[in-house]
Design a protein around this motif. Structure first.
Motif: not given
Length: 264
Positions: A216, A218-223, A262
């Motif tokens: 993914s 980076e902006a959506k990776k944690q979610e 994160y």
């Protein structure tokens, strides 16, 4: 003795053929109908059909038409001409609502559509049609002698549609359309809560979520990593000893490693 029997068999065959040819050329519809009936009883359905086709227009509206159209329809059914048989049997049911053969014909009409249902990998339009026809029969004749077989057909047809739906959902994963896979697999799990394919669907949902998250932006990776972890939990909750556990555990370890980035 064997020669005598063979001679008699050949003689009967020739007489039968001669009778059929005479009926075929005759203008007497009664003769054609009688000969067709004999051919039906002898299991010679193709020849019987040819005679029934010749006399069907002349019998429409007559008191004796019911019997003739019953044997005509069943000749088509017994010769595996299921498209034509289904049409004729349904027409018989509609035309003769008080017939003692109505229930039988209604079942065989529905069964014709069942027999036209293709392999799960092909287009399932005929399977959906067969399911509707068979369910309608069950609703109209809830006490029918054919009910056990009708229920068995319904179960088989539903399982075929279920397998088709699962394979379509799984295909998104196979072609690496992981967003599409997640949506399709989530819909499949919701639509078929008791499916025998649930464990596989849960694994492929996790696999799709994992691959989408790992690759993914980076902006959506944690979610997405968090969602993948939840998908893993749902798989293990369903079956702690799943056949996919070793592979899933390795994927989870990578997900958790990525999530460490994160934590502040």
């Amino acid at each position: 003795m064997s020669k005598v029997i063979s001679f008699l068999f050949v003689a009967l065959f020739l007489v039968s053929c001669s009778e059929y040819q005479k009926a075929l050329k005759s203008d007497d519809v009664a003769v054609k109908n009688e000969t067709a009936g004999k051919l039906y009883e002898a299991g010679k359905y193709t020849k019987a059909i040819r005679l029934y086709e010749q006399i069907a227009p002349a019998y429409k509206g007559k008191p004796s038409a019911e019997r003739m159209f019953y044997f005509y329809s069943m000749s088509l059914y017994k010769s595996n001409q299921f498209y034509l048989a289904g049409y004729q049997l349904e027409n018989f049911v509609a035309t003769y609502p008080k017939s003692e053969k109505r229930e039988e014909c209604a079942f065989y009409a529905a069964e014709c559509f069942y027999k036209l249902s293709p392999e799960y990998s092909l287009d399932q339009t005929d399977t959906n049609k067969a399911l509707d026809k068979m369910q309608h029969f069950i609703d109209v004749y809830p006490d029918s002698q054919y009910l056990p077989q009708a229920n068995a057909y319904v179960k088989e047809l539903r399982e075929k549609l279920e397998k088709k739906a699962f394979e379509i959902a799984k295909q998104y994963n196979t072609i690496s359309d992981f967003k599409g896979a997640l949506k399709a697999l989530e819909n499949f799990i919701a639509d078929y809560p008791g499916t025998p394919y649930k464990e596989q669907a849960l694994f492929y949902r996790f696999d799709s979520a994992y691959k989408l998250a790992i690759n993914s932006v980076e902006a959506k990776k944690q979610e997405r990593l968090a969602y993948a972890k939840t998908a893993y939990t749902n798989l293990i909750k369903f079956n702690t000893e799943t056949e996919y556990k070793e592979k899933a555990d390795k994927m989870l370890a990578e997900v958790e490693k990525e999530l460490q980035n994160y934590i502040k």
